[in-house]
Each structure stands twice: as structure tokens, then as C-alpha cells.
Design a protein around this motif. Structure first.
Motif, PDB file in Angstrom:
ATOM      1  N   ALA A   5      28.202  34.631   1.501  1.00 60.07           N
ATOM      2  CA  ALA A   5      28.678  35.385   0.325  1.00 60.07           C
ATOM      3  C   ALA A   5      27.567  36.544  -0.185  1.00 60.07           C
ATOM      4  O   ALA A   5      28.083  37.658  -0.800  1.00 60.07           O
ATOM      5  CB  ALA A   5      28.810  34.574  -1.140  1.00 60.07           C
ATOM      6  N   CYS A   6      26.173  36.492   0.532  1.00 61.70           N
ATOM      7  CA  CYS A   6      25.413  37.260   0.023  1.00 61.70           C
ATOM      8  C   CYS A   6      25.725  38.837   0.273  1.00 61.70           C
ATOM      9  O   CYS A   6      26.217  39.103   1.528  1.00 61.70           O
ATOM     10  CB  CYS A   6      24.050  37.042   0.473  1.00 61.70           C
ATOM     11  N   PRO A   7      25.652  39.756  -0.492  1.00 57.90           N
ATOM     12  CA  PRO A   7      25.739  41.142  -0.050  1.00 57.90           C
ATOM     13  C   PRO A   7      24.416  41.676   0.692  1.00 57.90           C
ATOM     14  O   PRO A   7      23.648  42.352   0.040  1.00 57.90           O
ATOM     15  CB  PRO A   7      25.750  41.921  -1.316  1.00 57.90           C
ATOM     16  N   PRO A  19      26.653  27.516  -9.107  1.00 58.09           N
ATOM     17  CA  PRO A  19      25.437  27.740  -8.142  1.00 58.09           C
ATOM     18  C   PRO A  19      24.134  27.633  -9.335  1.00 58.09           C
ATOM     19  O   PRO A  19      23.232  26.970  -8.522  1.00 58.09           O
ATOM     20  CB  PRO A  19      25.582  29.126  -7.663  1.00 58.09           C
ATOM     21  N   ALA A  20      24.149  28.124 -10.415  1.00 58.85           N
ATOM     22  CA  ALA A  20      22.969  27.758 -10.913  1.00 58.85           C
ATOM     23  C   ALA A  20      22.516  26.456 -11.343  1.00 58.85           C
ATOM     24  O   ALA A  20      21.533  26.003 -11.111  1.00 58.85           O
ATOM     25  CB  ALA A  20      22.970  28.768 -12.349  1.00 58.85           C
ATOM     26  N   SER A  21      23.456  25.906 -11.921  1.00 63.14           N
ATOM     27  CA  SER A  21      23.223  24.254 -12.201  1.00 63.14           C
ATOM     28  C   SER A  21      23.054  23.701 -10.952  1.00 63.14           C
ATOM     29  O   SER A  21      22.281  22.446 -11.083  1.00 63.14           O
ATOM     30  CB  SER A  21      24.628  23.996 -12.971  1.00 63.14           C
ATOM     31  N   GLY A  62      31.426  23.744  -7.899  1.00 65.49           N
ATOM     32  CA  GLY A  62      30.896  25.233  -7.067  1.00 65.49           C
ATOM     33  C   GLY A  62      31.171  26.372  -8.034  1.00 65.49           C
ATOM     34  O   GLY A  62      30.546  27.164  -7.736  1.00 65.49           O
ATOM     35  N   GLY A  63      31.624  26.179  -9.310  1.00 69.37           N
ATOM     36  CA  GLY A  63      31.936  27.562 -10.076  1.00 69.37           C
ATOM     37  C   GLY A  63      32.382  28.419  -9.277  1.00 69.37           C
ATOM     38  O   GLY A  63      33.691  28.324  -8.825  1.00 69.37           O
ATOM     39  N   LEU A  64      32.022  29.585  -9.321  1.00 70.30           N
ATOM     40  CA  LEU A  64      32.667  30.941  -8.648  1.00 70.30           C
ATOM     41  C   LEU A  64      32.605  30.832  -7.192  1.00 70.30           C
ATOM     42  O   LEU A  64      33.414  31.234  -6.317  1.00 70.30           O
ATOM     43  CB  LEU A  64      32.325  32.092  -9.156  1.00 70.30           C
ATOM     44  N   PRO A  74      30.850  36.611 -22.568  1.00 70.13           N
ATOM     45  CA  PRO A  74      29.946  35.222 -22.481  1.00 70.13           C
ATOM     46  C   PRO A  74      30.516  34.051 -23.333  1.00 70.13           C
ATOM     47  O   PRO A  74      31.190  34.475 -24.583  1.00 70.13           O
ATOM     48  CB  PRO A  74      28.530  35.619 -22.802  1.00 70.13           C
ATOM     49  N   LEU A  75      30.168  33.100 -23.044  1.00 73.22           N
ATOM     50  CA  LEU A  75      30.986  31.854 -23.804  1.00 73.22           C
ATOM     51  C   LEU A  75      29.986  31.592 -24.775  1.00 73.22           C
ATOM     52  O   LEU A  75      29.196  30.772 -25.313  1.00 73.22           O
ATOM     53  CB  LEU A  75      30.614  30.777 -23.075  1.00 73.22           C
ATOM     54  N   LEU A  76      30.376  32.714 -25.963  1.00 72.15           N
ATOM     55  CA  LEU A  76      29.557  32.664 -27.061  1.00 72.15           C
ATOM     56  C   LEU A  76      29.595  31.568 -28.074  1.00 72.15           C
ATOM     57  O   LEU A  76      28.657  31.118 -28.653  1.00 72.15           O
ATOM     58  CB  LEU A  76      29.889  34.153 -27.862  1.00 72.15           C
ATOM     59  N   GLU A  77      31.081  30.958 -28.238  1.00 72.33           N
ATOM     60  CA  GLU A  77      31.175  29.954 -28.978  1.00 72.33           C
ATOM     61  C   GLU A  77      30.337  28.782 -28.730  1.00 72.33           C
ATOM     62  O   GLU A  77      29.664  28.298 -29.715  1.00 72.33           O
ATOM     63  CB  GLU A  77      32.742  29.500 -28.685  1.00 72.33           C
ATOM     64  N   LEU A  78      30.145  28.351 -27.353  1.00 70.11           N
ATOM     65  CA  LEU A  78      29.203  27.298 -27.066  1.00 70.11           C
ATOM     66  C   LEU A  78      27.767  27.624 -27.637  1.00 70.11           C
ATOM     67  O   LEU A  78      27.146  26.689 -28.223  1.00 70.11           O
ATOM     68  CB  LEU A  78      29.584  27.009 -25.545  1.00 70.11           C
ATOM     69  N   LEU A  79      27.330  28.666 -27.060  1.00 64.57           N
ATOM     70  CA  LEU A  79      25.863  29.163 -27.219  1.00 64.57           C
ATOM     71  C   LEU A  79      25.597  29.503 -28.615  1.00 64.57           C
ATOM     72  O   LEU A  79      24.557  28.837 -29.074  1.00 64.57           O
ATOM     73  CB  LEU A  79      25.535  30.379 -26.195  1.00 64.57           C
TER      74      LEU A  79
HETATM   75  C1  FAD Z   1      35.772  37.360  -8.174  1.00 66.19           C
HETATM   76  C2  FAD Z   1      34.319  37.198  -7.979  1.00 66.19           C
HETATM   77  C3  FAD Z   1      33.771  37.549  -6.604  1.00 66.19           C
HETATM   78  C4  FAD Z   1      32.587  37.222  -6.459  1.00 66.19           C
HETATM   79  N1  FAD Z   1      32.093  37.546  -5.108  1.00 66.19           N
HETATM   80  C5  FAD Z   1      30.865  37.316  -4.956  1.00 66.19           C
HETATM   81  C6  FAD Z   1      30.454  37.523  -3.477  1.00 66.19           C
HETATM   82  O1  FAD Z   1      31.073  37.773  -2.616  1.00 66.19           O
HETATM   83  N2  FAD Z   1      28.943  37.348  -3.248  1.00 66.19           N
HETATM   84  C7  FAD Z   1      28.172  36.932  -4.354  1.00 66.19           C
HETATM   85  O2  FAD Z   1      26.955  36.564  -3.979  1.00 66.19           O
HETATM   86  N3  FAD Z   1      28.639  36.703  -5.763  1.00 66.19           N
HETATM   87  C8  FAD Z   1      29.874  36.974  -6.138  1.00 66.19           C
HETATM   88  N4  FAD Z   1      30.235  36.843  -7.236  1.00 66.19           N
HETATM   89  C9  FAD Z   1      29.323  36.542  -8.216  1.00 66.19           C
HETATM   90  C10 FAD Z   1      28.921  35.031  -8.141  1.00 66.19           C
HETATM   91  O3  FAD Z   1      30.029  34.239  -7.860  1.00 66.19           O
HETATM   92  C11 FAD Z   1      28.193  34.472  -9.489  1.00 66.19           C
HETATM   93  O4  FAD Z   1      27.211  35.449  -9.892  1.00 66.19           O
HETATM   94  C12 FAD Z   1      27.836  33.060  -9.471  1.00 66.19           C
HETATM   95  O5  FAD Z   1      28.692  32.275  -9.272  1.00 66.19           O
HETATM   96  C13 FAD Z   1      27.138  32.647 -10.701  1.00 66.19           C
HETATM   97  O6  FAD Z   1      26.947  31.607 -10.896  1.00 66.19           O
HETATM   98  P1  FAD Z   1      26.624  30.791 -12.246  1.00 66.19           P
HETATM   99  O7  FAD Z   1      26.199  28.966 -11.745  1.00 66.19           O
HETATM  100  O8  FAD Z   1      25.886  31.131 -13.096  1.00 66.19           O
HETATM  101  O9  FAD Z   1      28.344  30.649 -12.886  1.00 66.19           O
HETATM  102  P2  FAD Z   1      29.560  30.140 -12.456  1.00 66.19           P
HETATM  103  O10 FAD Z   1      29.780  30.330 -10.846  1.00 66.19           O
HETATM  104  O11 FAD Z   1      30.791  30.893 -13.093  1.00 66.19           O
HETATM  105  O12 FAD Z   1      29.659  28.888 -12.662  1.00 66.19           O
HETATM  106  C14 FAD Z   1      29.780  28.367 -13.892  1.00 66.19           C
HETATM  107  C15 FAD Z   1      30.492  26.867 -14.200  1.00 66.19           C
HETATM  108  O13 FAD Z   1      30.334  26.385 -15.542  1.00 66.19           O
HETATM  109  C16 FAD Z   1      31.650  25.829 -16.009  1.00 66.19           C
HETATM  110  N5  FAD Z   1      31.625  25.992 -17.551  1.00 66.19           N
HETATM  111  C17 FAD Z   1      31.500  27.002 -18.191  1.00 66.19           C
HETATM  112  N6  FAD Z   1      31.747  26.641 -19.495  1.00 66.19           N
HETATM  113  C18 FAD Z   1      31.425  25.258 -19.408  1.00 66.19           C
HETATM  114  C19 FAD Z   1      31.448  24.415 -20.469  1.00 66.19           C
HETATM  115  N7  FAD Z   1      31.236  24.691 -21.791  1.00 66.19           N
HETATM  116  N8  FAD Z   1      31.670  22.936 -20.070  1.00 66.19           N
HETATM  117  C20 FAD Z   1      31.545  22.644 -18.764  1.00 66.19           C
HETATM  118  N9  FAD Z   1      31.563  23.395 -17.830  1.00 66.19           N
HETATM  119  C21 FAD Z   1      31.309  24.748 -18.188  1.00 66.19           C
HETATM  120  C22 FAD Z   1      32.620  26.592 -15.224  1.00 66.19           C
HETATM  121  O14 FAD Z   1      33.883  26.206 -15.216  1.00 66.19           O
HETATM  122  C23 FAD Z   1      31.946  27.115 -13.904  1.00 66.19           C
HETATM  123  O15 FAD Z   1      32.314  26.036 -13.121  1.00 66.19           O
HETATM  124  C24 FAD Z   1      31.424  37.120  -7.550  1.00 66.19           C
HETATM  125  C25 FAD Z   1      31.887  36.763  -8.854  1.00 66.19           C
HETATM  126  C26 FAD Z   1      33.358  36.941  -8.885  1.00 66.19           C
HETATM  127  C27 FAD Z   1      33.947  36.782 -10.454  1.00 66.19           C
END
Ligand code: FAD
Length: 441
Positions: free
Chosen positions: A83-85, A143-145, A169-171, A373-378
């Protein structure tokens, strides 16, 4: 979850953008690496993977060693390799550019090592044999968590991840284009973290002060990896129609459920990477005519230049300086999107130019105009400061203004790349562990 169990239509339409290297090609490519002493590729990677080292191990056919070098820096080394650019990260920094030569294919080599590791049933190593009493909660399974959870678990902490969706896996699982990172590959990689003993609780949304109070009682530290919230609606007449769809949900649906029905003609509003991915997906799912409509000019678009070029190759059209004004609907569905030319007025505000209205004929509209951003939660978390709607942290540790909470990923940086989220999560994991190590020393 039809797609994950092997929807052949999706597999066919979203084949690998960068197919894997054969063993012979990988070894030949690894041997091209100059093994630079200052390794600019390593400096360009937010997780600082030791690129020359892992590539050297591939050249010596030590694939397990190579994968362990990658994983030591980046527990999501497999998804990042897809996925990395890399054009603007490690491969963009490769010194071979200076000699007008093709840069080393670092991403494909990384994928080669990681694929071999997964095929051989590899496991993540522990970093400490000691089991610790402290319990850590991670909110969100993106990915962060995941990076934070893995780091802490490898150091002996008990970690529980709370995720509102059905899958982790989030996004990575629900957002990144399938031709880069199939949802199945994202989930396979997370099995390594599950095998470490990290507990995952799915379908749990943390959203009230009571939820947070309960977490605070049970856990010693809480990591916020909640990403960004839902996309903003268009806010124009007609946007409540069922065929006006959040682009992210459209992508999530084709990646993890039944492929959505696409119309013959689709308008995509926005010009970031989400808009591009949704437009490409609509084309691959069968839409004949897909146009991205953006209110500013080409040079203002936030999508990477190579993503823009790729979209044009997919057959996506672009219309610049266009503001959507109204959606026209009849009993059979959406008929058109009425737009006007946009200009920046004297006050610096974008406005529709009178007398320039035109109709873009379409039956479906995908919107991707930024996410809130999920302001409500934060905001319900006492004492956590936000800055421009993002969680304010100490960049070196991910510590928020509340000592119980750490944060990282998109909810901190406002939306960057998978690898940035991994770097943040790992940094926070190390900081949490060190804080307890100091207490116990
Ligand atoms: C359409 C799209 C395509 C992308 N393509 C690429 C790419 O090709 N290459 C690349 O490097 N990056 C890409 N990105 C960016 C990348 O996916 C994100 O930067 C990365 O996933 C961020 O990780 P994160 O853990 O911060 O958040 P997220 O991946 O968004 O994960 C957050 C998780 O928290 C969960 N969550 C949220 N609120 C709550 C809550 N209150 N209680 C419980 N669970 C909750 C969500 O359901 C989600 O699973 C893309 C983003 C998008 C939107």
C-alpha cells in the motif's frame, strides 16, 4: 463477507497492481542494491525499516531473516509493501535516481520476503519473556492500534483491542484499493498479532463517557487509534437519495461484502485519494462513465500525482473548478447533478459563478469531501486537547494531554498513510512500555 471467501468477480476485476516478484527476479533485484552506507531509503521510511539489511538477506536467500528485519521495524510490513506510496518514500529516495537508473524495487522485495514468511507460517517474536501485570486498551483495530498492540504484547503487556466493525484492520481491510491490498491479505497479516495473544473485541463501539469510565477502571493506559470519522454529506438538495453514497462505504462494501451495484454513469465529488480509489473502483465494477468533479483546480488536488495518472489510465475523467448545486431525481432515481463553475471571490471564498449552471448526467453520486474526526468520542474524554479537530499529542511519544491516554494515526495527523499510522502506534507502544519500566526500575 462474500468477497473475503473468494468472490471471483472481484479477484478478476481488481488483480494485483504490482504483481509479486518471482524468486529469480527477487534475487537479481536484491543484488542491484548498492547497500549505501547512509541508506536514504531507510531515512525516507517513517518506520525506518533497515532496507539495505533486509535486501541483503534476500540476496543471500535468507528470507526468514529478511522478514524478521522488516517486522522488527514495522509489524505491518506486508501491507505496507503493497500500500505504501513508495514513489515518494523509500524508492523515491533511492540513490540510483542520481545515476538515471531505475530505483530498487524495494516494495516488491519487501512483499517477496513477507509473502515467504506468511507461507512458511512464520510467527512474530517476543521482545521480552516477562509477562507484565499492566493492561492496555487500544480503541480501533486499524494500523495505528495494531502496531501499538503488537509492540506492547511483544514486551509482555496484556492488550485488548476494541473495534466497532466486524473485522480488524481499519482502512487496510475496508479502505485501501483491492488491487493494492486485498482485504484477505490484510486479515492474514493480523493473524500474526492475534497469535501473539492480543485480545480483539469486535462490534464494540466506544462512544460514551460511561464506556470510557469503564475502560479507565479496567486498563492502565488507553491508546486512541480511531482514525477519521464519517465523510461529510454534500449538504445540497437531493443528497438524501439512496444513490448518493459515502465513497468510503462504497469501497468497504466491495472489499468486504457483496460488490455494490454501479450505475452506468457515476459522479465522484472530491479529489483526494479516497475519491480516486472510489472512481477507479466504480470503473472496474462496470461503470462506463466516471467523472471526478472538484471545486478547485488540478494543482490543489490532494491525491498523489501518480494516483491521478493511474486514474486517467483507468478511464476516469476529471472536471475542475466545479461546485455541485443540486441533485435532480425522479421516480426512477437520480437523473443528473446540477453544477456551476467555481471561482474564488475577493474574500478568498469559493463561490458558484452565476449563469454557469450545467447538468452532469449520472445515476449515482459518491462523495469523498474530507472526513470529520470523531469529536464526540474525544471531546467526551476529560482533559484531552484537540487541535484543528485532531488529537494533540507529544510527537515523540504519542502522549495526549491526559496522562492515561496516548493516540496515533489518522486521528492525530488528519489522514496520511498506513506507514505513518504504524510508526505512530509503535512509538506510542514503546513510550507506554518505557513509562512502566521506569516506574518499576
Ligand atoms: C479510501 C482510502 C484509500 C487509502 N489508500 C491508501 C494507500 O493506498 N496507501 C496508504 O499507505 N494509505 C492509504 N490510505 C490511508 C490509510 O488507510 C490510513 O492512513 C490508515 O489506515 C490510518 O490508520 P488508523 O489506524 O489511524 O485509522 P483507521 O485505519 O481508520 O482505523 C481506525 C479504526 O478504528 C475504528 N474505530 C473508530 N472509532 C471507534 C470507536 N469509537 N470504537 C471502536 N472502534 C472505533 C474504526 O472502525 C477503524 O477500524 C487510504 C485511506 C483511504 C480513506
Amino acid at each position: 463477507m462474500e468477497n473475503l471467501s473468494g468472490n471471483s468477480e472481484i479477484a478478476e476485476r481488481f488483480g494485483d497492481l504490482h504483481p509479486p516478484l518471482t524468486a529469480q527476479a527477487a534475487i537479481a533485484e536484491a543484488n542491484r542494491c548498492l547497500n549505501c552506507f547512509d541508506a536514504p531509503c531507510m531515512g525516507a521510511c517513517p518506520t525506518h525499516i533497515d532496507v539495505p539489511r533486509f535486501i541483503g538477506k534476500i540476496a543471500r536467500e535468507n528470507l526468514r531473516g529478511s522478514a524478521l528485519t522488516i517486522l522488527d521495524a514495522n509489524v505491518l510490513g506486508a501491507s505496507c509493501s503493497r500500500a505504501c506510496p513508495v514513489e515518494v518514500l523509500c524508492e523515491g529516495a533511492c540513490v540510483l535516481h542520481r545515476y538515471n537508473k531505475k530505483p530498487i524495487e524495494i516494495a516488491r522485495l519487501q512483499r517477496f520476503a513477507m509473502d515467504a514468511f506468511h507461507r512458511a507460517g512464520g510467527r512474530l517474536p517476543l521482545k521480552s519473556a516477562e509477562m507484565r501485570a499492566e493492561k492496555i486498551a487500544c480503541i480501533g483495530a486499524g494500523p495505528a492500534s495494531l502496531a501499538c498492540a503488537a509492540e506492547l504484547r511483544q514486551r509482555g503487556f496484556a492488550v485488548t483491542v476494541f473495534e466497532r466493525r466486524a473485522l480488524p484492520g481499519g482502512l487496510n481491510t475496508y479502505g485501501v484499493a483491492e488491487y493494492k491490498l486485498p482485504a484477505r491479505a490484510s486479515l492474514e497479516e493480523i493473524e500474526l498479532i492475534q497469535a501473539l495473544g492480543v485480545e480483539f473485541r469486535y462490534g464494540v463501539e466506544i462512544r460514551t463517557q460511561a464506556d470510557l469510565d469503564e475502560l479507565e477502571r479496567e486498563f492502565d493506559r488507553i491508546f486512541l487509534g480511531v482514525g477519521l470519522g464519517a465523510a461529510r454529506r454534500l449538504g445540497i438538495p437531493g443528497d438524501e437519495h439512496r444513490d448518493v453514497i459515502d465513497a468510503l462505504e462504497f469501497i468497504a462494501r466491495y472489499k468486504t461484502a457483496h460488490p455494490p451495484q454501479v450505475a452506468q454513469s457515476v459522479a465522484v465529488i472530491g479529489a483526494g485519494n479516497t475519491a480516486i480509489d472510489a472512481a477507479n473502483a466504480a470503473r472496474r465494477l462496470g461503470a462506463e462513465n466516471v467523472a471526478i468533479l472538484y471545486r478547485r483546480s488540478e494543482r490543489h488536488m490532494s491525491a498523489f500525482a501518480f494516483e491521478y495518472e493511474h486514474a486517467k489510465q483507468e478511464g476516469v475523467q476529471f472536471q475542475w473548478r466545479v461546485i455541485p448545486v443540486r441533485i435532480h431525481v425522479d421516480a426512477s432515481g437520480i437523473k443528473s447533478l446540477e453544477c456551476a463553475q467555481a471561482r474564488v471571490n475577493e474574500a478568498g471564498v469559493l463561490e458558484a459563478v452565476e449563469g454557469t449552471a450545467f447538468h452532469f448526467d449520472c445515476q449515482q453520486i459518491l462523495y469523498a469531501i474530507g472526513q470529520s474526526p470523531l469529536l464526540e468520542l474525544l471531546s467526551s474524554v476529560r482533559g484531552i486537547e484537540l487541535s484543528n479537530g485532531r488529537v494533540a499529542v507529544d510527537r515523540a511519544t504519542g502522549l495526549t494531554s491526559n496522562p492515561k491516554y496516548f493516540a496515533g494515526g489518522d486521528c492525530v495527523n488528519g489522514g496520511r498513510e498506513v506507514v505513518d499510522a504504524v510508526a505512530d502506534g509503535k512509538r506510542a507502544g514503546v513510550a507506554v512500555a518505557q513509562a512502566f519500566e521506569v516506574v518499576h526500575a
